[in-house]
Design a protein around this motif. Structure first.
Motif, short mmCIF file in Angstrom:
data_model
loop_
_atom_site.label_atom_id
_atom_site.label_comp_id
_atom_site.label_asym_id
_atom_site.label_seq_id
_atom_site.Cartn_x
_atom_site.Cartn_y
_atom_site.Cartn_z
N SER B 27 0.82 -1.23 0.00
CA SER B 27 0.00 0.00 0.00
C SER B 27 0.84 1.26 0.00
N SER B 28 1.98 1.22 0.71
CA SER B 28 2.81 2.43 0.81
C SER B 28 3.37 2.84 -0.54
N LEU B 29 3.35 1.93 -1.51
CA LEU B 29 3.90 2.24 -2.83
C LEU B 29 2.84 2.85 -3.77
N THR B 30 1.61 3.02 -3.26
CA THR B 30 0.49 3.45 -4.11
C THR B 30 0.84 4.61 -5.04
N ASP B 31 1.31 5.71 -4.46
CA ASP B 31 1.55 6.90 -5.29
C ASP B 31 2.76 6.72 -6.20
N ALA B 32 3.87 6.25 -5.62
CA ALA B 32 5.10 6.13 -6.40
C ALA B 32 4.94 5.15 -7.56
N PHE B 33 4.33 3.97 -7.28
CA PHE B 33 4.21 2.97 -8.33
C PHE B 33 3.18 3.37 -9.39
N THR B 34 2.15 4.11 -9.00
CA THR B 34 1.19 4.58 -9.99
C THR B 34 1.91 5.47 -11.00
N GLU B 35 2.78 6.33 -10.48
CA GLU B 35 3.53 7.21 -11.38
C GLU B 35 4.56 6.42 -12.21
N ILE B 36 5.22 5.48 -11.55
CA ILE B 36 6.18 4.64 -12.27
C ILE B 36 5.48 3.87 -13.38
N GLY B 37 4.28 3.36 -13.09
CA GLY B 37 3.52 2.60 -14.09
C GLY B 37 3.22 3.44 -15.32
#
Lengths: 264, 252
Positions: B27-37
Motif C-alpha cells: 500500500s505504501s507504494l500506491t503513489d510512487a508505483f502509480t507514477e512509475i507505471g
C-alpha cells in the motif's frame, strides 16, 4: 392433470445453478468443521470475536425494539405530510453500500464529524468504541425491523382494536393486549432479519469502529483479519456463520408459515 | 468495417511486444508505483495495472493462486516465504523510514513520549502488516533505551484503538482527525496528507529501516515484460520517482 415436463437442458442448467449456490457454503462447512474445530473455537481470537458480536448485536436488537417499534407504529397508522418521503428515506440504509454508511457515520459521529465537537465536550467519544459497532449495526440493520414492523401494524385488524377500546381498555391496554400480539409474528421476523444483518455487518464497522480484538473486532472483522495470516480461525468462524445463517433462514420460514396460518 | 469493430479489434489484438502486466505492490507504494507505471507504459507500450494492499494480503493472494507478474513487498517477512515457490527473484529496490503523525489541529501528541500518555488514541497497523511489525520494533527500541520510563511500549500499545490492515488506512484515520497519532512510513506523508497532519519528531536511533524487495512472479505470462518492469523500477527514472515520493535509495 398432466404435469409439464422439463426438458433435460432445463434439468442440467437448473442443477448446475443449484450446485453453484450450494457448493461454496458446503465447502466452508466441511473445511471449518475439520479436525481442530473445537480447539480453534476455544482460541482467544475466535472467542473474543464471538463475544464482541454477541453482545453488540444484543444491544442493537434492544435499541431497535425500543425505538423502532413506536416509529413503525406511527408510520403505519398516522397520516402526515411527507410521510411517504420519510418512509423512503428511512429505508435508504437497506440499499446503501455498507462502506458508504460507515463513512456517513464517521463524518457525523466521528471526532472530526458534524456532531463530534459537541459529543467530545460531553465527554463522549464514539469512533473506535464498541458503541460505534452498535451504531454501525443499528444504521444498517434496524431498517429491516422497521419494514417488518410497519407491515405488521398495518395488517392488524382495526376493528379488533376498536372493540378492545369500547370494552374499556385504555389505549396502552389495546396496544398491549390486541395490537402487539397480532403484529408479533411480523415483529419477530423483522427482528431475526435485523439480527442476521447486524451479525454480518462489515463495511460500516471496519470504517467507523476500526478493528481491535476483544473490543471492536466482530466475527466478520475477525474473519477478514484472520485471512491475513492463518486460515484456521477464519474457517471456523465462517462455518459458525454458515450455521447461524441457516438457522436464521429456517426461523424466518417457520415464523412466516405461522403468520400465514394466523392470517388465514 | 465500422469504427466500433475496428476499435474492438485494436483492443483485442495487442500490437507486437505490448503486454498487460499486473503488479501486486504494498500500500505504501500506491503513489510512487502509480507514477512509475505511467512512465513505464509510456516508454514501453505495455499496459500495467496495480493491486495495492497490505503486503500480507498480497502474499496470501499469491499463495492462493492469484495471477500477477510482479510482487513488491514492504518487508522480507511477507516476501521470502514466496521465494522459489511463487517468486523467482529478489531485489531490494527502495528503503523507507517510520514517522509518527498527528492531526494538524490537535496538540495531544507533541513528542514521542505522548504516545504512551493517558487518554491518547493511537492507530497502528496489525502486527503481520509490515509497517505494524516495524512499529512494534520501534516501540521496543524506545522501551529498551529507557528514555521514556518503564513499560513505554506496553503503555503505548494499550492506547491502540484500532489495528488496520494496511498503512494507508492507518494514515487515513489521522487525516480524518479520528486518531490522536499513528505510525506510518515517511513516504506516506504525501503532499495531500501533509495538509491535514503534523509530523512528530522520531529520533533516528529509534527509527527502523524498511527494505522493500520486489521480484518476478513464477507463473507470470509475460516474464520478459515483468523483468523489464523490475529493471525500470531499479533504473534511473524509477529511482527518481521513488525519491520524489520520499523513499530512500536501496543501498544504505
Amino acid at each position: 392433470m398432466r404435469r409439464a415436463g422439463l426438458p433435460w437442458v432445463g434439468w442440467a442448467l437448473g442443477g448446475l445453478f443449484a450446485a453453484f449456490l450450494l457448493l461454496p457454503t458446503l465447502t466452508l462447512l466441511a473445511r471449518g468443521l475439520g479436525a481442530d474445530f473445537l480447539a480453534t473455537l476455544r482460541s482467544p481470537a475466535v472467542l473474543d470475536a464471538l463475544r464482541v458480536s454477541l453482545w453488540t448485536t444484543s444491544v442493537t436488537l434492544l435499541v431497535t425494539v425500543l425505538t423502532g417499534t413506536p416509529l413503525a407504529f406511527v408510520l403505519a397508522r398516522r397520516e402526515f405530510p411527507g410521510r411517504a418521503l420519510l418512509d423512503a428515506l428511512l429505508d435508504l440504509p437497506v440499499v446503501l453500500p455498507p462502506v458508504v454508511a460507515g463513512l456517513g457515520l464517521l463524518l457525523t459521529f466521528g471526532r472530526g464529524g458534524l456532531l463530534g465537537p459537541g459529543l467530545e465536550l460531553a465527554g463522549v467519544s464514539l469512533a473506535f468504541s464498541p458503541a460505534a459497532v452498535v451504531l454501525a449495526q443499528l444504521f444498517t440493520a434496524a431498517p429491516f425491523y422497521l419494514r417488518a414492523a410497519k407491515a405488521g401494524f398495518a395488517s392488524v385488524d382495526r376493528d379488533a382494536e376498536a372493540a378492545a377500546l369500547t370494552d374499556g381498555a385504555g389505549r396502552w391496554g389495546a396496544f398491549r393486549f390486541v395490537t402487539w400480539p397480532l403484529a408479533f409474528p411480523f415483529l419477530l421476523e423483522g427482528l431475526v432479519l435485523t439480527w442476521a444483518r447486524a451479525l454480518g455487518e462489515f463495511g460500516a464497522t471496519i470504517l467507523f469502529a476500526g478493528s481491535l480484538q476483544g473490543r471492536t473486532r466482530t466475527v466478520t472483522l475477525a474473519i477478514y483479519s484472520a485471512l491475513d495470516s492463518e486460515l484456521g480461525p477464519a474457517l471456523v468462524l465462517s462455518a459458525v456463520m454458515v450455521m447461524v445463517a441457516f438457522t436464521v433462514l429456517l426461523t424466518v420460514r417457520v415464523l412466516a408459515a405461522r403468520r400465514a396460518r394466523l392470517g388465514a | 468495417m465500422n469504427r466500433l469493430t475496428l476499435l474492438a479489434l485494436l483492443l483485442l489484438s495487442p500490437t507486437a511486444g505490448a503486454a498487460s502486466l499486473t503488479v501486486f505492490a504494498a500500500s505504501s507504494l500506491t503513489d510512487a508505483f502509480t507514477e512509475i507505471g505511467r512512465a513505464f507504459d509510456a516508454r514501453t507500450g505495455h499496459r500495467t495495472t496495480f493491486q495495492f494492499a497490505g503486503s500480507q494480503v498480497l502474499r496470501a493472494q499469491l499463495e492462493g493462486g492469484a495471477r500477477a507478474d510482479v510482487f513488491a513487498s514492504a518487508n522480507d517477512a511477507q516476501f521470502t516465504p514466496l521465494l522459489g515457490r511463487g517468486v523467482v527473484s529478489r531485489e531490494v529496490f527502495a528503503r523507507n523510514r517510520l514517522t509518527v503523525i498527528a492531526p494538524a489541529g490537535s496538540g495531544k501528541v507533541r513528542t514521542l513520549r505522548d504516545l504512551a500518555g493517558s487518554g491518547v488514541r493511537l492507530v497502528v497497523a496489525a502486527p503481520n502488516v509490515p509497517v505494524g511489525e516495524y512499529t512494534r520494533r520501534m516501540l521496543a527500541a524506545v522501551d529498551r533505551s529507557g528514555t521514556y520510563g518503564k513499560d513505554f511500549a506496553a503503555r503505548a500499545l494499550k492506547n491502540v484503538v484500532s489495528e488496520e490492515g494496511n498503512v494507508r488506512q492507518v494514515a487515513l484515520k489521522v487525516s480524518l482527525g479520528e486518531a490522536d497519532a499513528a505510525v506510518v512510513y515517511a513516504s506516506d506523508v504525501t503532499p495531500t496528507l501533509k495538509k491535514s497532519v503534523r509530523v512528530v519528531p522520531l529520533p533516528t536511533r529509534f527509527n527502523q529501516t524498511a527494505a522493500y524487495p520486489l521480484g518476478v512472479v513464477q507463473s507470470s505470462a509475460n516474464p520478459e515484460a515483468a523483468r523489464a518492469f523490475v529493471a525500470f523500477v531499479k533504473g534511473r527514472e524509477g529511482q527518481a520517482i521513488l525519491r520524489r515520493w520520499g523513499f530512500l535509495s536501496p543501498s544504505p
